[in-house]
Design a protein around this motif. Structure first.
Motif, PDB file in Angstrom:
ATOM      1  N   VAL A 239       0.855  -1.186   0.000  1.00 30.07           N
ATOM      2  CA  VAL A 239       0.000   0.000   0.000  1.00 30.07           C
ATOM      3  C   VAL A 239       0.893   1.239   0.000  1.00 30.07           C
ATOM      4  CG1 VAL A 239      -1.827   1.260   1.177  1.00 30.07           C
ATOM      5  CG2 VAL A 239      -1.794  -1.234   1.274  1.00 30.07           C
ATOM      6  N   SER A 240       0.687   2.117  -0.950  1.00 30.87           N
ATOM      7  CA  SER A 240       1.584   3.271  -1.075  1.00 30.87           C
ATOM      8  C   SER A 240       1.213   4.418  -0.158  1.00 30.87           C
ATOM      9  CB  SER A 240       1.582   3.772  -2.524  1.00 30.87           C
ATOM     10  OG  SER A 240       0.275   4.167  -2.912  1.00 30.87           O
ATOM     11  N   ASP A 241      -0.044   4.453   0.298  1.00 32.15           N
ATOM     12  CA  ASP A 241      -0.500   5.616   1.073  1.00 32.15           C
ATOM     13  C   ASP A 241      -1.433   5.157   2.193  1.00 32.15           C
ATOM     14  OD1 ASP A 241      -1.309   8.092   1.994  1.00 32.15           O
ATOM     15  OD2 ASP A 241      -1.552   8.942  -0.009  1.00 32.15           O
ATOM     16  N   ILE A 242      -1.002   5.313   3.440  1.00 26.98           N
ATOM     17  CA  ILE A 242      -1.792   4.921   4.607  1.00 26.98           C
ATOM     18  C   ILE A 242      -1.948   6.134   5.518  1.00 26.98           C
ATOM     19  CG2 ILE A 242      -1.921   3.433   6.653  1.00 26.98           C
ATOM     20  CD1 ILE A 242      -0.075   1.463   5.152  1.00 26.98           C
ATOM     21  N   THR A 243      -3.180   6.399   5.944  1.00 26.47           N
ATOM     22  CA  THR A 243      -3.457   7.512   6.863  1.00 26.47           C
ATOM     23  C   THR A 243      -4.125   6.962   8.114  1.00 26.47           C
ATOM     24  OG1 THR A 243      -3.742   9.062   5.028  1.00 26.47           O
ATOM     25  CG2 THR A 243      -4.634   9.717   7.172  1.00 26.47           C
ATOM     26  N   PHE A 244      -3.601   7.348   9.272  1.00 26.56           N
ATOM     27  CA  PHE A 244      -4.148   6.899  10.554  1.00 26.56           C
ATOM     28  C   PHE A 244      -4.629   8.125  11.323  1.00 26.56           C
ATOM     29  CE2 PHE A 244      -4.340   5.203  14.810  1.00 26.56           C
ATOM     30  CZ  PHE A 244      -4.625   3.850  14.649  1.00 26.56           C
ATOM     31  N   ILE A 245      -5.934   8.196  11.548  1.00 25.55           N
ATOM     32  CA  ILE A 245      -6.548   9.334  12.237  1.00 25.55           C
ATOM     33  C   ILE A 245      -7.187   8.841  13.530  1.00 25.55           C
ATOM     34  CG2 ILE A 245      -8.305  11.152  12.097  1.00 25.55           C
ATOM     35  CD1 ILE A 245      -8.056  10.939   9.003  1.00 25.55           C
ATOM     36  N   HIS A 246      -6.832   9.470  14.642  1.00 23.28           N
ATOM     37  CA  HIS A 246      -7.428   9.070  15.924  1.00 23.28           C
ATOM     38  C   HIS A 246      -7.958  10.293  16.660  1.00 23.28           C
ATOM     39  CE1 HIS A 246      -8.376   6.709  19.393  1.00 23.28           C
ATOM     40  NE2 HIS A 246      -7.582   7.413  20.173  1.00 23.28           N
ATOM     41  N   ALA A 247      -9.189  10.166  17.165  1.00 28.62           N
ATOM     42  CA  ALA A 247      -9.823  11.241  17.932  1.00 28.62           C
ATOM     43  C   ALA A 247     -10.149  10.733  19.328  1.00 28.62           C
ATOM     44  CB  ALA A 247     -11.101  11.697  17.232  1.00 28.62           C
ATOM     45  N   THR A 248      -9.782  11.518  20.325  1.00 29.70           N
ATOM     46  CA  THR A 248     -10.104  11.158  21.703  1.00 29.70           C
ATOM     47  C   THR A 248     -10.104  12.426  22.550  1.00 29.70           C
ATOM     48  OG1 THR A 248      -9.575   9.591  23.491  1.00 29.70           O
ATOM     49  CG2 THR A 248      -7.717  10.701  22.420  1.00 29.70           C
ATOM     50  N   MET A 249     -10.353  12.273  23.857  1.00 30.59           N
ATOM     51  CA  MET A 249     -10.487  13.455  24.705  1.00 30.59           C
ATOM     52  C   MET A 249      -9.166  14.198  24.879  1.00 30.59           C
ATOM     53  SD  MET A 249     -12.858  15.152  26.197  1.00 30.59           S
ATOM     54  CE  MET A 249     -14.182  13.948  26.240  1.00 30.59           C
ATOM     55  N   ASN A 250      -8.118  13.458  25.253  1.00 25.97           N
ATOM     56  CA  ASN A 250      -6.796  14.054  25.459  1.00 25.97           C
ATOM     57  C   ASN A 250      -5.748  12.955  25.611  1.00 25.97           C
ATOM     58  OD1 ASN A 250      -6.890  13.196  28.292  1.00 25.97           O
ATOM     59  ND2 ASN A 250      -8.285  14.923  28.593  1.00 25.97           N
ATOM     60  N   GLY A 251      -4.525  13.353  25.890  1.00 23.79           N
ATOM     61  CA  GLY A 251      -3.437  12.394  25.983  1.00 23.79           C
ATOM     62  C   GLY A 251      -3.567  11.398  27.114  1.00 23.79           C
ATOM     63  N   ASN A 252      -4.299  11.756  28.159  1.00 26.33           N
ATOM     64  CA  ASN A 252      -4.450  10.840  29.295  1.00 26.33           C
ATOM     65  C   ASN A 252      -5.216   9.576  28.922  1.00 26.33           C
ATOM     66  OD1 ASN A 252      -3.126  12.664  30.983  1.00 26.33           O
ATOM     67  ND2 ASN A 252      -5.031  13.626  31.672  1.00 26.33           N
ATOM     68  N   VAL A 253      -6.100   9.697  27.953  1.00 30.73           N
ATOM     69  CA  VAL A 253      -6.919   8.546  27.555  1.00 30.73           C
ATOM     70  C   VAL A 253      -6.564   8.067  26.136  1.00 30.73           C
ATOM     71  CG1 VAL A 253      -8.839   9.096  29.076  1.00 30.73           C
ATOM     72  CG2 VAL A 253      -8.777  10.103  26.794  1.00 30.73           C
ATOM     73  N   HIS A 254      -5.440   8.519  25.631  1.00 31.07           N
ATOM     74  CA  HIS A 254      -4.993   8.141  24.289  1.00 31.07           C
ATOM     75  C   HIS A 254      -4.103   6.906  24.397  1.00 31.07           C
ATOM     76  CE1 HIS A 254      -2.976   9.541  20.269  1.00 31.07           C
ATOM     77  NE2 HIS A 254      -3.381   8.277  20.232  1.00 31.07           N
ATOM     78  N   SER A 255      -4.608   5.784  23.942  1.00 37.23           N
ATOM     79  CA  SER A 255      -3.850   4.531  23.977  1.00 37.23           C
ATOM     80  C   SER A 255      -3.060   4.325  22.690  1.00 37.23           C
ATOM     81  CB  SER A 255      -4.803   3.348  24.174  1.00 37.23           C
ATOM     82  OG  SER A 255      -5.527   3.486  25.371  1.00 37.23           O
ATOM     83  N   PHE A 256      -1.949   3.614  22.801  1.00 35.69           N
ATOM     84  CA  PHE A 256      -1.139   3.155  21.670  1.00 35.69           C
ATOM     85  C   PHE A 256      -0.468   4.273  20.882  1.00 35.69           C
ATOM     86  CE2 PHE A 256      -4.710   0.026  22.027  1.00 35.69           C
ATOM     87  CZ  PHE A 256      -3.965  -0.982  22.620  1.00 35.69           C
ATOM     88  N   HIS A 257      -0.344   5.449  21.475  1.00 41.86           N
ATOM     89  CA  HIS A 257       0.303   6.543  20.742  1.00 41.86           C
ATOM     90  C   HIS A 257       1.731   6.169  20.359  1.00 41.86           C
ATOM     91  CE1 HIS A 257       1.550  10.465  19.397  1.00 41.86           C
ATOM     92  NE2 HIS A 257       2.423  10.582  20.384  1.00 41.86           N
TER      93      HIS A 257
ATOM     94  N   TYR B 218      -0.009  10.282  10.193  1.00 46.55           N
ATOM     95  CA  TYR B 218      -0.663  10.106  11.489  1.00 46.55           C
ATOM     96  C   TYR B 218      -1.198  11.444  11.970  1.00 46.55           C
ATOM     97  CZ  TYR B 218      -0.851   8.691  16.505  1.00 46.55           C
ATOM     98  OH  TYR B 218      -1.228   8.410  17.801  1.00 46.55           O
ATOM     99  N   TYR B 219      -2.523  11.496  12.251  1.00 48.13           N
ATOM    100  CA  TYR B 219      -3.153  12.724  12.714  1.00 48.13           C
ATOM    101  C   TYR B 219      -3.956  12.444  13.987  1.00 48.13           C
ATOM    102  CZ  TYR B 219      -2.135  14.118   7.892  1.00 48.13           C
ATOM    103  OH  TYR B 219      -1.512  14.382   6.697  1.00 48.13           O
ATOM    104  N   ILE B 220      -3.947  13.420  14.893  1.00 46.56           N
ATOM    105  CA  ILE B 220      -4.613  13.260  16.185  1.00 46.56           C
ATOM    106  C   ILE B 220      -5.510  14.464  16.449  1.00 46.56           C
ATOM    107  CG2 ILE B 220      -4.275  13.015  18.685  1.00 46.56           C
ATOM    108  CD1 ILE B 220      -1.407  12.003  18.005  1.00 46.56           C
ATOM    109  N   ALA B 221      -6.736  14.193  16.906  1.00 44.44           N
ATOM    110  CA  ALA B 221      -7.659  15.261  17.308  1.00 44.44           C
ATOM    111  C   ALA B 221      -7.992  15.075  18.782  1.00 44.44           C
ATOM    112  CB  ALA B 221      -8.928  15.214  16.469  1.00 44.44           C
TER     113      ALA B 221
END
Length: 403
Positions: free
Chosen positions: A293-311, A326-329
């Motif tokens: 796969v030439s192009d993979i995008t991983f987007i994760h949305a959560t409340m904040n870093g305290n509850v962000h798993s697998f970063h 990789y994008y984070i909201a």
């Protein structure tokens, strides 16, 4: 095959089912569990109390009635439900029980509207639909048991490692007690675990996504601790796992199942997760980087870093593969998040951010998370011109509609 007269009668009940479907399924479960309390060892009590199971069943019955003359149209749904049934241990002998109480519920709710000919038509139709489920599930049971490392029903596993991933999610690494082989799985699939705490006479079965790539040695599930009280009963098992299950303890699990799986594609791949919905995406991401796969995008949305798993795990994948973005909201970033600049946007995902991050309208999307999150994401994707057959999603619990 159903006779045309039966088909016509079933189709005539479609408007009634649309109006009274959930009343019927609510009464159905009341009757069935009243007469067969042993089935509470299989069914999710929380989904019952919150009405999700009733709503999902009502939707399935409505779809079956609407497509009774072309049942092949609902085969994908039958297969999806069949995977869940096989994982839970639903067997052919359960179907007559369900059929009996479904007809009783239709009679109770519809009263005079449930004439003898309507009940007879539904009895015949249910037999055909049940046979379809039983046939598909038979093959799934055979496949689960006969595959290399496979097994029948539930098998004891040891918790070899317990790892806290965030303030709310803990991972459990599971190895077979007998030391034998374990079945492989497709990224995105889940296992069912069966537990019993000392405060309840019933066993509880829950399905958790496998959150690591297939490795032949262990399974990893990553469980969010849900709030648990009389108004929010879905946290019973997650709290039991977090508080009571320790390394060295045994848990019974069924072989991997599920239709929400990653399929390699030449088009760009986009993973969009919310909260604990990141769990199946971890397995998918690790498999995707092994694919061409030439192009993979991983987007994760959560409340904040305290509850962000697998970063860190995702970051490691990104650092090792130049084709992954990789994008984070963070909806409510902490001061530490702001100082570390760990996120891409402050706030919830918007159509503007998705438009910026998704490489093209040809992208293949995989999304998972809380129902409101997925409904919002689905709507935005459609508004961006992403076709429905490019959007793949998974519900944690009974299937519902996104659109």
């Amino acid at each position: 095959m159903l006779q045309q007269e039966t088909i016509d009668i079933i189709k005539s009940t479609v408007p009634v089912l649309e109006e009274n479907g959930e009343k019927i399924t609510k009464r159905f479960y009341e009757l069935m569990f009243g007469n067969h309390p042993e089935l509470l060892n299989i069914f999710n009590h929380a989904n019952q109390k919150q009405g999700r199971q009733q709503k999902a069943l009502a939707s399935a019955i409505y779809a079956a009635a609407k497509h009774i003359d072309q049942l092949e149209a609902i085969i994908p749904t039958v297969v999806q439900i069949g995977h869940k049934h096989r994982s839970l241990g639903i067997k052919p002998e359960h179907y007559p029980i369900v059929g009996k109480h479904l007809l009783l519920a239709i009679k109770d709710v519809l009263g005079e509207g449930a004439s003898d000919e309507v009940i007879l038509a539904w009895e015949e139709a249910y037999g055909v639909i049940a046979d379809a489920f039983i046939g598909i599930e038979k093959n799934l049971y055979i496949e689960a048991e006969s595959q290399d490392g496979g097994w029948k029903d539930f098998r004891p596993f040891t918790v070899s490692k317990k790892v806290k991933e965030s303030d709310v999610i803990t991972s459990f690494y599971l190895k077979p007690v007998d030391g034998g082989k374990i079945a492989s799985f497709l990224p995105g699939q889940y296992i069912s675990i069966k537990v019993k705490d000392g405060n309840d006479s019933f066993t509880h079965i829950r399905q958790y996504s496998l959150s690591d790539a297939p490795n032949g040695e262990y399974y990893r599930i990553s469980v969010k601790r849900e709030r648990y009280n009389s108004e929010k009963p879905d946290g019973r098992v997650s709290n039991f796992l977090h508080d009571m299950i320790q390394e060295g303890d045994h848990i019974e699990i069924s072989a991997p199942a599920g239709e929400f799986v990653y399929v390699p594609d030449e088009n760009p791949i986009v993973f969009i997760s919310g909260g604990v919905g990141i769990t199946p995406m971890m397995s998918m991401l690790k498999k995707a980087v092994q694919s061409d796969v030439s192009d993979i995008t991983f987007i994760h949305a959560t409340m904040n870093g305290n509850v962000h798993s697998f970063h860190k795990e995702v970051t490691d994948v990104v650092n090792e593969n130049t084709n992954v973005n990789y994008y984070i909201a963070y909806e409510q970033p902490t001061n530490e998040d702001i100082q570390q600049k760990q996120f891409s946007v402050d706030g919830r995902l918007t159509i503007k951010t998705l438009e910026q991050w998704i490489p093209s309208k040809d992208s293949i999307i995989y999304t998972c998370g809380p129902v409101p999150f997925m409904q919002a994401v689905y709507k935005m994707l459609r508004e961006l011109g992403i076709e429905t057959d490019q959007i793949h999603y998974e519900f944690f619990g009974p299937a519902l509609e996104l659109n």
